[in-house]
Write a protein that holds these residues in place. Structure first.
Motif, PDB file in Angstrom:
ATOM      1  N   LEU A 147     -23.146   6.255  14.871  1.00 11.84           N
ATOM      2  CA  LEU A 147     -23.560   6.164  13.469  1.00 11.84           C
ATOM      3  C   LEU A 147     -24.499   4.980  13.261  1.00 11.84           C
ATOM      4  O   LEU A 147     -25.356   5.019  12.367  1.00 11.84           O
ATOM      5  N   ASN A 148     -24.376   3.945  14.078  1.00 14.33           N
ATOM      6  CA  ASN A 148     -25.271   2.781  13.970  1.00 14.33           C
ATOM      7  C   ASN A 148     -26.717   3.194  14.245  1.00 14.33           C
ATOM      8  O   ASN A 148     -27.633   2.838  13.490  1.00 14.33           O
ATOM      9  N   LEU A 149     -26.929   3.942  15.328  1.00  8.99           N
ATOM     10  CA  LEU A 149     -28.281   4.388  15.663  1.00  8.99           C
ATOM     11  C   LEU A 149     -28.791   5.373  14.618  1.00  8.99           C
ATOM     12  O   LEU A 149     -29.982   5.347  14.264  1.00  8.99           O
ATOM     13  N   PHE A 150     -27.927   6.232  14.119  1.00  9.79           N
ATOM     14  CA  PHE A 150     -28.306   7.182  13.077  1.00  9.79           C
ATOM     15  C   PHE A 150     -28.816   6.438  11.840  1.00  9.79           C
ATOM     16  O   PHE A 150     -29.829   6.812  11.240  1.00  9.79           O
ATOM     17  N   THR A 151     -28.127   5.361  11.460  1.00 11.05           N
ATOM     18  CA  THR A 151     -28.525   4.570  10.293  1.00 11.05           C
ATOM     19  C   THR A 151     -29.858   3.880  10.538  1.00 11.05           C
ATOM     20  O   THR A 151     -30.738   3.870   9.659  1.00 11.05           O
ATOM     21  N   PHE A 152     -30.040   3.319  11.726  1.00 13.84           N
ATOM     22  CA  PHE A 152     -31.311   2.673  12.061  1.00 13.84           C
ATOM     23  C   PHE A 152     -32.452   3.683  12.031  1.00 13.84           C
ATOM     24  O   PHE A 152     -33.580   3.361  11.603  1.00 13.84           O
ATOM     25  N   THR A 153     -32.173   4.896  12.452  1.00 16.27           N
ATOM     26  CA  THR A 153     -33.197   5.944  12.430  1.00 16.27           C
ATOM     27  C   THR A 153     -33.688   6.202  11.015  1.00 16.27           C
ATOM     28  O   THR A 153     -34.893   6.383  10.781  1.00 16.27           O
ATOM     29  N   TRP A 154     -32.774   6.191  10.042  1.00 18.27           N
ATOM     30  CA  TRP A 154     -33.185   6.371   8.656  1.00 18.27           C
ATOM     31  C   TRP A 154     -34.088   5.224   8.185  1.00 18.27           C
ATOM     32  O   TRP A 154     -34.977   5.425   7.360  1.00 18.27           O
ATOM     33  N   LEU A 155     -33.868   4.031   8.723  1.00 15.64           N
ATOM     34  CA  LEU A 155     -34.748   2.908   8.391  1.00 15.64           C
ATOM     35  C   LEU A 155     -36.167   3.186   8.881  1.00 15.64           C
ATOM     36  O   LEU A 155     -37.146   2.984   8.149  1.00 15.64           O
ATOM     37  N   VAL A 156     -36.301   3.667  10.100  1.00 18.09           N
ATOM     38  CA  VAL A 156     -37.615   3.985  10.663  1.00 18.09           C
ATOM     39  C   VAL A 156     -38.310   5.063   9.840  1.00 18.09           C
ATOM     40  O   VAL A 156     -39.497   4.950   9.495  1.00 18.09           O
ATOM     41  N   ILE A 157     -37.575   6.114   9.487  1.00 17.21           N
ATOM     42  CA  ILE A 157     -38.146   7.209   8.708  1.00 17.21           C
ATOM     43  C   ILE A 157     -38.554   6.733   7.317  1.00 17.21           C
ATOM     44  O   ILE A 157     -39.582   7.163   6.769  1.00 17.21           O
ATOM     45  N   THR A 158     -37.767   5.829   6.736  1.00 18.49           N
ATOM     46  CA  THR A 158     -38.102   5.289   5.413  1.00 18.49           C
ATOM     47  C   THR A 158     -39.425   4.548   5.428  1.00 18.49           C
ATOM     48  O   THR A 158     -40.226   4.665   4.487  1.00 18.49           O
ATOM     49  N   PHE A 159     -39.691   3.809   6.488  1.00 17.44           N
ATOM     50  CA  PHE A 159     -40.993   3.148   6.606  1.00 17.44           C
ATOM     51  C   PHE A 159     -42.122   4.179   6.594  1.00 17.44           C
ATOM     52  O   PHE A 159     -43.183   3.954   6.014  1.00 17.44           O
ATOM     53  N   GLY A 160     -41.890   5.321   7.235  1.00 14.57           N
ATOM     54  CA  GLY A 160     -42.888   6.386   7.209  1.00 14.57           C
ATOM     55  C   GLY A 160     -43.125   6.914   5.818  1.00 14.57           C
ATOM     56  O   GLY A 160     -44.275   7.112   5.395  1.00 14.57           O
ATOM     57  N   GLU A 161     -42.038   7.127   5.082  1.00 14.01           N
ATOM     58  CA  GLU A 161     -42.170   7.622   3.708  1.00 14.01           C
ATOM     59  C   GLU A 161     -42.917   6.615   2.833  1.00 14.01           C
ATOM     60  O   GLU A 161     -43.744   6.992   1.988  1.00 14.01           O
ATOM     61  N   LEU A 162     -42.640   5.328   3.026  1.00 16.17           N
ATOM     62  CA  LEU A 162     -43.279   4.295   2.207  1.00 16.17           C
ATOM     63  C   LEU A 162     -44.759   4.126   2.549  1.00 16.17           C
ATOM     64  O   LEU A 162     -45.516   3.564   1.757  1.00 16.17           O
ATOM     65  N   CYS A 163     -45.171   4.596   3.717  1.00 17.06           N
ATOM     66  CA  CYS A 163     -46.593   4.570   4.074  1.00 17.06           C
ATOM     67  C   CYS A 163     -47.359   5.727   3.455  1.00 17.06           C
ATOM     68  O   CYS A 163     -48.584   5.752   3.507  1.00 17.06           O
TER      69      CYS A 163
END
Length: 263
Positions: A155-171
Motif C-alpha cells: 500500500l505504501n508504493l500504491f500511495t506513492f504512485t498516486w503522488l506521481v500521477i497527481t504531478f502529471g494531472e497538475l501539469c
C-alpha cells in the motif's frame, strides 16, 4: 431523471447517447471553426489538439473508480507506514490530498521557471503530464514484484504512485482550461469550455470501458491471477501514456505555430 435512470439500467443506451453527443459536438465545432478567419482556425485546431489529448489523458487516468478500486480491495495489504488502513480509502482520497498539498507548489514552480525563462510551453507541459502518468502506471505494474504469495502488494508504493500521477494531472488540467480560453474567440468561449469538460466525460466513459476489459482479462479465481491481469493492463496503459507524451513533445513546434501569439 427518468432518462438518466433508463440509461443507468441499460448501459447500451448510455453508449449510444455518448456517441451521439460526441459526433454532434465535433460536428458543431467543425462548422463553427469554418466560419472563423484563417488565424482563428489555426488557434482552434491547436485548442482541439489540447482537448483531444485531455480526453486521452483521462481515459488512462480515471481508473480509480473502476479497476483500481477492485485492485485495492483484493490486491493490497491494509498497512500504510505501519498504520492499519483500508486501501480504498487511499485510492479514493490520495489524489485529492496530493492536489491540495502540491498545486500551490507547482504553481510557484512555474512562476519561478518563467522568471528564469526556463518554463516549458503549454504543449510540453501536456507532454510532461503524460510522462508522469506513464511513470505512475509503470509503478502500478511494479506492484506485482512486491506481492506476497497471497497476491497482496504494498500500500505504501500504491500511495506513492498516486503522488506521481497527481504531478502529471497538475501539469495538464489547470493549464489546459486556461489555454482553451486564450485560443478561442470570445463568442466561442462557452462552446470550447463545454468541449473541454465533454472530453473529461468521454475520458471517464472510455476509462470505464478500459477498466472492464482489464477485469475480463482475469481468467483465474485467485488474488494472484487478479494481480497479474490488472498489472499487465496497467503496463499497457503506461506504454500508451509514454507514447502520447513523447508525441506531444515532438509536436511542440508545430502546435506553437498554430497557437501563434498565444502563450
Amino acid at each position: 431523471m427518468p432518462l438518466i435512470f433508463i440509461m443507468v439500467k441499460n448501459t447500451s443506451f448510455t453508449d449510444y447517447f455518448m456517441y451521439l453527443i460526441g459526433i454532434a459536438a465535433v460536428g458543431y465545432f467543425i462548422m463553427e471553426t469554418l466560419k472563423q478567419t484563417s488565424s482563428y482556425q489555426k488557434k482552434l485546431i491547436a485548442a482541439f489538439i489540447f482537448i483531444f489529448m485531455y480526453f486521452v489523458f483521462n481515459s488512462i487516468y480515471e481508473q480509480s473508480g473502476g479497476s483500481l478500486s477492485l485492485f485495492a480491495k483484493d490486491n493490497l495489504v491494509h498497512n500504510l507506514l505501519g498504520f492499519g488502513m483500508d486501501p480504498n480509502v487511499i485510492n479514493n482520497s490520495a489524489n485529492s490530498f496530493f492536489i491540495i498539498i502540491f498545486s500551490p507548489l507547482i504553481g510557484l514552480a512555474w512562476v519561478g521557471l518563467n522568471k528564469k525563462k526556463l518554463e516549458p510551453n503549454t504543449i510540453n507541459k501536456f507532454g510532461i503530464g503524460f510522462l508522469f502518468l506513464a511513470g505512475g502506471f509503470f509503478l502500478f505494474y511494479s506492484l506485482r514484484y512486491f506481492a506476497g504469495a497471497d497476491g497482496k502488494s504494498s500500500l505504501n508504493l500504491f500511495t506513492f504512485t498516486w503522488l506521481v500521477i497527481t504531478f502529471g494531472e497538475l501539469c495538464l488540467g489547470p493549464i489546459g482550461m486556461s489555454i482553451i480560453t486564450k485560443l478561442s474567440p470570445k463568442k466561442m468561449f462557452g462552446m470550447m469550455m463545454g468541449l473541454w469538460f465533454l472530453a473529461s466525460a468521454f475520458g471517464q466513459f472510455a476509462a470505464g470501458k478500459i477498466g472492464a476489459s482489464l477485469s475480463e482479462a482475469n481468467t483465474g479465481n485467485t488474488n494472484m491471477s487478479k494481480l497479474l491481469a490488472y498489472t499487465d493492463g496497467y503496463k499497457t496503459l503506461g506504454i500508451y501514456a509514454l507514447i502520447a507524451g513523447v508525441v506531444l513533445i515532438l509536436l511542440s513546434s508545430l502546435v506553437k505555430k498554430l497557437m501563434q501569439d498565444v502563450k
